[in-house]
Design an enzyme around this catalytic site. Structure first.
Site, short mmCIF file in Angstrom:
data_model
loop_
_atom_site.label_atom_id
_atom_site.label_comp_id
_atom_site.label_asym_id
_atom_site.label_seq_id
_atom_site.Cartn_x
_atom_site.Cartn_y
_atom_site.Cartn_z
N HIS A 370 8.68 22.01 35.55
CA HIS A 370 7.71 21.78 34.47
C HIS A 370 6.97 23.03 34.04
O HIS A 370 5.99 22.92 33.30
CB HIS A 370 6.66 20.76 34.90
CG HIS A 370 7.19 19.39 35.12
ND1 HIS A 370 7.21 18.42 34.15
CD2 HIS A 370 7.74 18.82 36.22
CE1 HIS A 370 7.72 17.31 34.65
NE2 HIS A 370 8.05 17.53 35.90
N LYS A 560 -6.61 19.32 25.99
CA LYS A 560 -5.60 19.63 27.01
C LYS A 560 -6.32 20.46 28.06
O LYS A 560 -7.47 20.86 27.85
CB LYS A 560 -4.43 20.40 26.41
CG LYS A 560 -4.87 21.60 25.55
CD LYS A 560 -3.69 22.34 24.95
CE LYS A 560 -3.11 21.68 23.70
NZ LYS A 560 -1.74 21.25 23.83
N ARG A 561 -5.65 20.74 29.19
CA ARG A 561 -6.28 21.62 30.17
C ARG A 561 -6.63 22.96 29.53
O ARG A 561 -5.94 23.41 28.59
CB ARG A 561 -5.33 21.83 31.37
CG ARG A 561 -5.23 20.62 32.25
CD ARG A 561 -6.56 20.22 32.83
NE ARG A 561 -6.98 21.16 33.86
CZ ARG A 561 -6.75 21.00 35.16
NH1 ARG A 561 -6.13 19.93 35.60
NH2 ARG A 561 -7.17 21.89 36.03
N LYS A 566 -2.65 28.41 26.74
CA LYS A 566 -2.77 27.38 25.70
C LYS A 566 -3.63 27.85 24.53
O LYS A 566 -3.72 27.21 23.49
CB LYS A 566 -3.34 26.10 26.30
CG LYS A 566 -2.41 25.46 27.35
CD LYS A 566 -3.01 24.19 27.94
CE LYS A 566 -2.23 23.63 29.11
NZ LYS A 566 -1.08 22.78 28.67
N THR A 668 3.11 17.22 25.75
CA THR A 668 3.35 15.82 25.41
C THR A 668 2.22 15.31 24.51
O THR A 668 2.42 14.37 23.75
CB THR A 668 3.43 14.94 26.68
OG1 THR A 668 2.37 15.31 27.56
CG2 THR A 668 4.75 15.14 27.39
C1 26W Z 1 0.63 23.69 42.56
C2 26W Z 1 -0.17 23.89 41.34
C3 26W Z 1 0.47 23.26 40.18
C4 26W Z 1 0.20 21.92 39.91
C5 26W Z 1 0.79 21.32 38.83
C6 26W Z 1 1.32 23.97 39.37
C7 26W Z 1 1.90 23.38 38.31
C8 26W Z 1 1.65 22.05 38.04
C9 26W Z 1 2.32 21.35 36.88
C10 26W Z 1 3.77 21.72 36.86
C11 26W Z 1 1.63 21.64 35.60
C12 26W Z 1 2.02 20.70 34.49
O1 26W Z 1 1.45 19.63 34.37
N1 26W Z 1 2.96 21.12 33.64
C13 26W Z 1 3.15 20.45 32.39
O2 26W Z 1 4.14 19.47 32.50
C14 26W Z 1 4.25 18.71 31.30
C15 26W Z 1 5.23 17.59 31.55
O3 26W Z 1 6.52 18.10 31.68
C16 26W Z 1 4.66 19.60 30.15
O4 26W Z 1 4.67 18.84 28.98
C17 26W Z 1 3.69 20.77 30.01
O5 26W Z 1 4.17 21.66 29.04
C18 26W Z 1 3.53 21.47 31.33
O6 26W Z 1 2.53 22.46 31.25
#
Ligand code: 26W
Length: 829
Positions: A370, A560-561, A566, A668
């Site tokens: 992701h 969004k975050r 972003k 999304t």
């Molecule tokens: C361990 C720290 C951590 C926690 C969560 C690193 C990364 C994440 C996620 C991968 C972050 C996330 O939510 N990514 C998002 O995923 C969505 C669903 O696929 C995408 O639409 C977003 O673009 C993406 O940023």
């Protein structure tokens, strides 16, 4: 009421859900018998509990049917492993799925209660950070709706995502004690508990057949106890399960302390083990590498695999065919320890030989990536793994040994490739979890076309070469049940009136709406609904911030975050620029705008928090400047979450999707906004590209550098100074921010923002894209002045969102990744 209560309690417990009168009696009966409250003095909270328990009864009844039918058909099951699920509130969702909203509303009314007010009593379970967690929830919905045998596994965090307030312009985090008043939806399964082991040491020996076997001994154990949430699909006979694990101390006391007579120490040791499921890590873009997080990951992986295998063994006995009956999807690398854990279970516990076990493992797992951000790719220090999970580290080494042998064979003599592809980063002495997930999976997928291409070409090119066909794309989607039908019921009804109801389970049907863009009466109704949704959002804003906004102004929304990539900062630069132009009277036909920004910053992410503060400082100045008051308002909407998204998204005219090209995996929110009739201003990033292809270039505002241009610009040496020198308007804006125009009481407050833009080279190309962004915003203004033309495009956006349903995503996973068919239980149940 006295008579009602008397009658209700004389009646049977069984409720006919299609009869408002029966529901009313049922509610009274649940109020007395389950909630334990006198209906005559019950408040909304108690009515919520009574109603939730009543619905829970239906969930349970139907869930048993699904379960029996699934075992009966022995279908291949899909298990979705995710550290995060952002399900949103449950009550309205279940009512919509069961088609009970109107009857329940009527029943509550007859008791003097309003359904919407009652529904507000439910806490929003914030068991996730953002996109990844919400995607998991959309997928469960789509799987249940389309009768796929899918189940989720995750963690029942006692504290979810922190709640955010803004104090003195700054983010303040508060613990999210969502279970404080109990959770009526969960079924706690005290008898479904598995020990999860940590630490200890490995003893290897030869068994009777002379094979080397290893045992993991002297471990410290924690129990994982299951709580189940029932997942309904729209008008579907299927009820799926989301099983969330809670950490509980095992019963045995630490004998050392116990024998010393130190009872309190012995108990204390046990309570600390329960911290494992205490709190969600509120970071979505950087990994901390903390031992507690590693333990959380293993805790939920180990419990889930034990449970999956136990279910399998209820009907099968041969572990070597496990992969024929189950597929496990890893939602990012957070559950990637499932790969060595599966090997450990198959080899050490079930006695399979290594090669057989490896075959089963690789045929079972699939991994979704992701994120492209290097700082979000998980790695764990070898020393930590050795200490916490010594057997898993050994297994990872064994996997790596075989893997590197194949790499040598495929890329002979290429030491660089070998180093890059190794599961072990020798330089930092860390294990690369994405590598582990790729090697241990049958398929790896990205979440939008561009993202998958970048994964294959830039991030993991050698893996792609070595395993042709392993990398596939599945563009994300969102469920139209929550993100249209439920959050925007008026628009849902208008659509159904125009084209029928098929869109609810087949979003491609929205295509039939296209001709309505040319229908003046339809446009008028469409605009009236948008206005009503803006009024609702305006009331929400007033409630949250005290600010009064004008629903006739353009609602320009970025929620969004908060993250540098972003580019909320780009949004702010444009706002300040607009402010300057307005003050100087340089706009001939100004279009009134309300710029709404919301989102949480990771608590340790200084720059993201500064951006929040800057938005609030800018808002304070602009909102109090009477010379622009009818033309520009800035709102920071606190505590953005699923529930507030449900109000915010339907009320937007303009959707801001402005990440630096090549950084947002998919997004999304972009899909949710367009589905609710907002136009997008965005870069060629993530799924924006596919949205543009669907809606057509004329119906979206695209601007800025492409991924290739970003890379090329950086390669040639990007110089932010040069950009700013060539653009006096931009220079003015940046000077105002960095010299304290918006915060005269502390003029150097935004020093760090200046630093990131100049000293640290403006990594996310905010300055480089500024001029193009302003130009695109001018096009937005121009179109907004012609409400009819705007409405046409907005309707076409809705009509062309069909492909962005999570139903499409799930059908693709089912076909290309899991190889499963939907069950047809309609006849069985
Ligand atoms: C361990 C720290 C951590 C926690 C969560 C690193 C990364 C994440 C996620 C991968 C972050 C996330 O939510 N990514 C998002 O995923 C969505 C669903 O696929 C995408 O639409 C977003 O673009 C993406 O940023």
């Amino acid at each position: 009421m006295d008579q009602l209560v008397k009658e209700a309690l004389e009646g049977e417990f069984r409720v006919n859900m299609h009869d408002a009168d029966s529901i009313r009696r049922g509610l009274i009966s649940y109020m007395v018998r389950v909630v334990g409250h006198d209906p005559r003095s019950a408040g909304t909270r108690q009515w919520f509990m009574a109603l939730a328990h009543m619905i829970k009864g239906i969930l349970s009844e139907r869930g048993m049917g699904t379960s029996r039918a699934q075992y009966g058909q022995d279908t291949r099951r899909i298990y979705y492993l995710s550290m995060e699920f952002l399900t949103g509130r449950r009550l309205m969702k279940h009512l919509v799925d069961f088609g009970l909203t109107d009857t329940v509303r009527e029943a509550l009314e007859s008791l003097g209660q309003d359904l919407d007010t009652v529904a507000e009593e439910e806490p929003d379970p914030a068991l996730g950070n953002g996109g990844l967690g919400r995607l998991a929830a959309c997928f469960l919905d789509s799987m249940a709706t389309h009768q796929y045998p899918g189940h989720g596994y995750g963690i029942r965090y006692e504290f979810g995502m922190f709640s955010q307030t803004i104090e003195d312009g700054q983010q303040v985090e508060h613990p999210d004690n969502w279970l404080r008043r109990g959770n009526p939806w969960e079924f706690v399964r005290h008898s479904v508990a598995y020990p999860v082991r940590f630490h200890g040491r490995i003893v290897c020996f030869r068994d009777e057949q002379g094979r080397e076997r290893c045992e993991w001994v002297d471990t410290q154990d924690i129990n994982a106890v299951a709580s189940d949430l029932k997942i309904t699909g729209y008008d579907s006979p299927i009820i799926s399960n989301l099983r969330l694990w809670t950490a509980r101390a095992t019963n045995d006391f630490d004998l050392r302390f116990f024998n010393e007579g130190n009872y309190i120490e012995a108990v204390k040791d046990k309570t600390t083990s329960e911290t494992l499921s205490k709190v969600l890590y509120p970071m979505d873009s950087t990994v901390l590498g903390q031992e507690l997080r590693l333990k959380q990951e293993y805790f939920f992986v180990s419990a889930s695999l034990q449970d999956i295998i136990a279910r399998y063994l209820r009907v099968h006995s041969d572990m070597s065919t496990l992969h024929k009956k189950i597929a496990i999807q890893l939602n990012d690398t957070h559950p990637a320890l499932a790969v060595p854990e599966m090997m450990r279970l198959l080899v050490d516990v079930h006695g399979l030989d290594w090669d057989k076990a490896w075959h089963v493992t690789r045929e079972t797992f699939c991994y979704t990536n992701h994120t492209l951000l290097p700082e979000a790719l998980e790695t764990w220090p070898i020393g930590m793994l050795e200490h916490v999970l010594p057997r898993h580290l050994e297994i990872i080494y064994l996997i790596n040994h075989d893997h590197l042998q194949q790499v040598r064979f495929r890329f002979p003599g290429e030491m660089d490739v070998l180093r890059r592809m190794s599961l072990v980063d020798e330089e930092t002495q860390r294990i690369r979890m994405a590598h582990l997930a790729i090697v241990g999976s049958k398929r790896v997928n990205g979440v939008a076309a561009l993202h998958t291409r970048l994964l294959r070409e830039k991030v993991f090119p050698e893996f792609d070469e070595m395993y042709p066909g392993k990398f596939v794309n599945v563009t994300n989607g969102v469920t139209q049940r929550r993100w249209l039908l439920q959050c925007n019921p008026e628009l849902g009804a208008l659509i159904s009136q125009a084209i029928g109801e098929a869109w609810k389970t087949d979003l491609m049907a929205l295509r039939d709406l296209e001709p309505m863009a040319e229908d003046a009466a339809f446009r008028e109704r469409f605009n009236a609904i948008k206005l009503a949704n803006k009024e609702r959002l305006g009331a929400h804003i007033a409630g949250q911030t005290g600010l009064v906004v004008d629903p006739a102004s353009m609602f320009d929304v970025q929620v969004k975050r908060i993250h540098e990539y972003k580019r909320q900062l780009l949004n702010v630069l444009h706002v300040v620029h607009r402010y300057v132009l307005l003050r100087e009277g340089r706009v001939t036909a100004p279009v009134p705008r309300t710029v709404i920004i919301g989102g949480k910053a990771a608590p340790g992410y200084y720059l993201a928090k500064q951006i929040i503060r800057l938005i609030n400082d800018v808002a304070l100045t602009i909102n109090n400047d009477r010379s622009v008051s009818d033309l520009l308002k800035v709102v920071f909407l606190p505590n953005y979450n699923v529930s507030s998204a449900e109000i915010t998204i339907p009320g937007a005219n303009l959707s801001e999707q402005i990440s630096t090209a090549g950084t947002e995996a998919s997004g999304t929110g972009n899909m949710k906004f367009a589905l609710n009739g907002a136009l997008t201003i965005g870069t060629l990033d993530g799924a924006n590209i596919e949205i543009k292809e669907e809606v057509g270039d004329d119906n979206i505002f695209i601007f800025g550098l492409t991924t290739e241009q970003v890379m090329e610009t950086k390669r040639r040496g990007y110089n932010p100074w040069r950009v700013i020198e060539g653009n006096p308007d931009l220079k003015r804006v940046v000077d105002m921010i960095t010299s304290g125009f918006f915060n005269p009481q502390q003029v150097n407050r935004y020093h760090a923002i200046g630093e990131t833009l100049f000293e640290r080279g403006d990594q996310y190309m905010v300055l480089a894209d500024f001029a193009a962004y302003v130009e695109a915003q001018n096009r937005v203004d121009e179109l907004f002045q012609d409400p009819d033309a705007w409405a046409r495009k907005a309707i076409l956006n809705v009509a062309r969102m069909g492909t962005f349903s999570s139903d499409r995503s799930i059908h693709t996973y089912a076909r290309d990744i899991w190889g499963v068919e939907p069950m047809d239980l309609t006849a069985t149940l």
